[in-house]
Design a protein around this motif. Sequence first.
Motif, PDB file in Angstrom:
ATOM      1  N   GLN A  34      54.079  63.303  92.661  1.00  0.00           N
ATOM      2  CA  GLN A  34      54.873  64.517  92.480  1.00  0.00           C
ATOM      3  C   GLN A  34      55.083  64.825  91.002  1.00  0.00           C
ATOM      4  O   GLN A  34      55.046  65.977  90.578  1.00  0.00           O
ATOM      5  CB  GLN A  34      56.238  64.375  93.169  1.00  0.00           C
ATOM      6  CG  GLN A  34      56.141  64.493  94.678  1.00  0.00           C
ATOM      7  CD  GLN A  34      57.424  64.080  95.366  1.00  0.00           C
ATOM      8  OE1 GLN A  34      58.389  63.676  94.708  1.00  0.00           O
ATOM      9  NE2 GLN A  34      57.448  64.167  96.670  1.00  0.00           N
ATOM     10  N   GLN A  47      51.904  66.301  89.633  1.00  0.00           N
ATOM     11  CA  GLN A  47      51.743  67.692  90.062  1.00  0.00           C
ATOM     12  C   GLN A  47      52.651  68.622  89.264  1.00  0.00           C
ATOM     13  O   GLN A  47      52.278  69.734  88.922  1.00  0.00           O
ATOM     14  CB  GLN A  47      52.057  67.821  91.551  1.00  0.00           C
ATOM     15  CG  GLN A  47      50.955  67.259  92.429  1.00  0.00           C
ATOM     16  CD  GLN A  47      51.405  67.109  93.854  1.00  0.00           C
ATOM     17  OE1 GLN A  47      52.605  67.041  94.133  1.00  0.00           O
ATOM     18  NE2 GLN A  47      50.455  67.053  94.770  1.00  0.00           N
ATOM     19  N   ALA A  48      53.847  68.154  88.983  1.00  0.00           N
ATOM     20  CA  ALA A  48      54.804  68.975  88.245  1.00  0.00           C
ATOM     21  C   ALA A  48      54.336  69.165  86.806  1.00  0.00           C
ATOM     22  O   ALA A  48      54.363  70.273  86.279  1.00  0.00           O
ATOM     23  CB  ALA A  48      56.182  68.323  88.265  1.00  0.00           C
ATOM     24  N   ASP A  68      61.170  63.836  89.139  1.00  0.00           N
ATOM     25  CA  ASP A  68      60.152  62.814  89.436  1.00  0.00           C
ATOM     26  C   ASP A  68      59.584  62.215  88.153  1.00  0.00           C
ATOM     27  O   ASP A  68      59.296  61.027  88.084  1.00  0.00           O
ATOM     28  CB  ASP A  68      59.005  63.428  90.240  1.00  0.00           C
ATOM     29  CG  ASP A  68      59.493  64.245  91.402  1.00  0.00           C
ATOM     30  OD1 ASP A  68      60.081  63.646  92.312  1.00  0.00           O
ATOM     31  OD2 ASP A  68      59.312  65.470  91.391  1.00  0.00           O
TER      32      ASP A  68
END
Lengths: 76, 619
Positions: free
Chosen positions: B54, B57-58, B67
């Motif tokens: 996560q 992805q961020a 995260d």
Amino acid sequence: MAKATIQLEGLACPSCLQKIEGATKSLNGVVKESVKVLFNAAKVKLDFDQSVVTIGEIEAAITKVGYVVKKSQVKE
Amino acid sequence: MQQLILRNKNKIAAASGLLIAVGFASHLLFGQEQVSVVALIIASILGIAPIAIQAYQALRVKVVSIDVLVTIAVGGAFIIKNFEESAIVTFLFLFGAYLEQRTLNKTRSAIKELTEMAPQSAVRLTEDGESEEIDIDDVDVGDLLLVKTGAQVPVDGTVREGSGYINEASITGESVAVGKEIGSKVFAGTILDNGTITIVADRVGEDTTFAKIIELVEEAQDSKSEAERFIDRFAKYYTPLVLLLSAIVWLISRNIELAITILVLGCPGALVIGVPVSNVAGIGNGARHGVLLKGSEVIHDFSRTDVMVFDKTGTLTIGSPTVAATHYYGGDDAMVKSAILSVERQSDHPLARAIVNHLGELALATVDETDVIKGGGIAARVDGKSIIIGNAALIAERGITISDEAASHIRALEEEGNSLVLVALEGVLVALFGIRDQIRSGVEHDLRRLKRLGVKRLILLSGDNQGTVDQVARHLGLTEAHGHMLPEEKAHFVKGLQQEGHIVAFVGDGVNDSPSLALAQVGIAMGSGTDVAIETSEVVLMNSDFSRLPHALGLAKATARNMKQNIVIAVGVVLFLLSMVFFSPWMNMSIGMLVHEGSILVVILNGMRLLRYRPRKLT
């Protein structure tokens, strides 16, 4: 120009919003100002140019940042 | 692979929890250090996988999410070989996320119930009389649709054939059966309790009233107030700032333990989720009770309302005037009554209707030479005799003498707030009617509840005469009442109140879109689910039920209060943790994460209380 409403599976964290916004806004053909992520309804609403980008590509971009697309509706 | 890990986040959390238990047990109970360390390492790696994905992805979309903070912190813990911390922190983070998801879904349940009421299919009648079941998306305007007992009305339409009773709870929040016959309008999402009807589709898909309500509620839940937008902006820079702070602390102190602890403690969790949660729960409660609150800005303004203005006497009264008093002067009542009835039954005027209803069935006389005098009344010939029925001005204008007795009746009736209708036969006053509108039942009680909720002034602005308005005001205990008001004057009056610094809520029927509704901080439409009402006002009471008003105000206040509580909890926790890290020896990552996740759950649970909100009854 078409309008898309994309229904996602429930969103839990507020940073989801930023992620989805970032992912869709970075696509060519998506009108940046039109992107609206409804946190509670888990919906993404946006305007896009169908000659530049397809709804499939938009869905793929959302899936890529880790969210499941349930269904999407496109209105011309 | 990434998808697989993310989808099984909850199972991973469970596995990592189990491994932590094994790790601690082997360490504490059996002294198996080796086994313990291995278990904790596996737990950490399992736990960090979904979080790291996560985070990645961020970062790819240039967002420093929570995260990211947690991933770096756990990485740090690994470097200093503190596997206990890394395992517990990842587990708590995952488990917390699971609980958040569960509880958040609860707060959204009210809206979900609503959207699940959306019709899925329809039965279309083809030209040769066959019926076929089709998907709701395939219904076009003009289609002929069959609705059977127990089925949902699929779209907004007009009844073409048949009749029945429909439960309109999904639109009005009121589960009362409403009779429908040929020509009646029916709404998508309502349920046919009995009967069978055929309807013509007028509006389909997103254009139906039901779809509009859902869209409005969904948007309202996500609409943000100034304060929330600030928190959002703040949160965007807050996480990178925490990262920076921790880096600085590390550079200065060279203490990895301290640096990563700051990363975890600085997570903004409860702050970002606290206010939206209250908002969702509050609006959800309203939607279930026929009260639409359009967003958190509205809730904020509405909760601070101190003046409530009612447009038209009709907001407080039933709106069908009835005869309250009668006086007949001179004999032969039957003939007089029949003459009056014969003339009045030709008129649509509300006062004439009231008189017709009052007189009931009588023998009728022949009427000719009818002449309607605008703003005065009606003149005619009944069986050859001249008759004038109208207000006092008209009677005076026609030079008809009013006896002392009649004059005193007139004064008394006017003082009681009646509208007057006088009748002259052959130039002599023969009858006097006092007509009054009736107060809606329960209104008095509801107004008292509004006062109890902190509304200091209740004001009625009406186009009716001052006597009527005063009478209603006296009866209901209103603070002020002004008659003879034109729409511009009402708007002017509202502006005046605002200039005095009041927060004004304006209650109208939403049908004639008066400028005041737009001007007031909170425009409240007591509509029956009409489009205009939904679009032009800030608060919509879905049926004209006045008793929803105290519920709406009380709910707005409770929601605003709830938001403040959540902000205090969230900010308090972060401040508390950050100060502890410098002053307390026992503070570490695990405790920090525990307190954080705990505080997130606390704000969600606090928000959920709003789902159960009911206005308190007066004792």
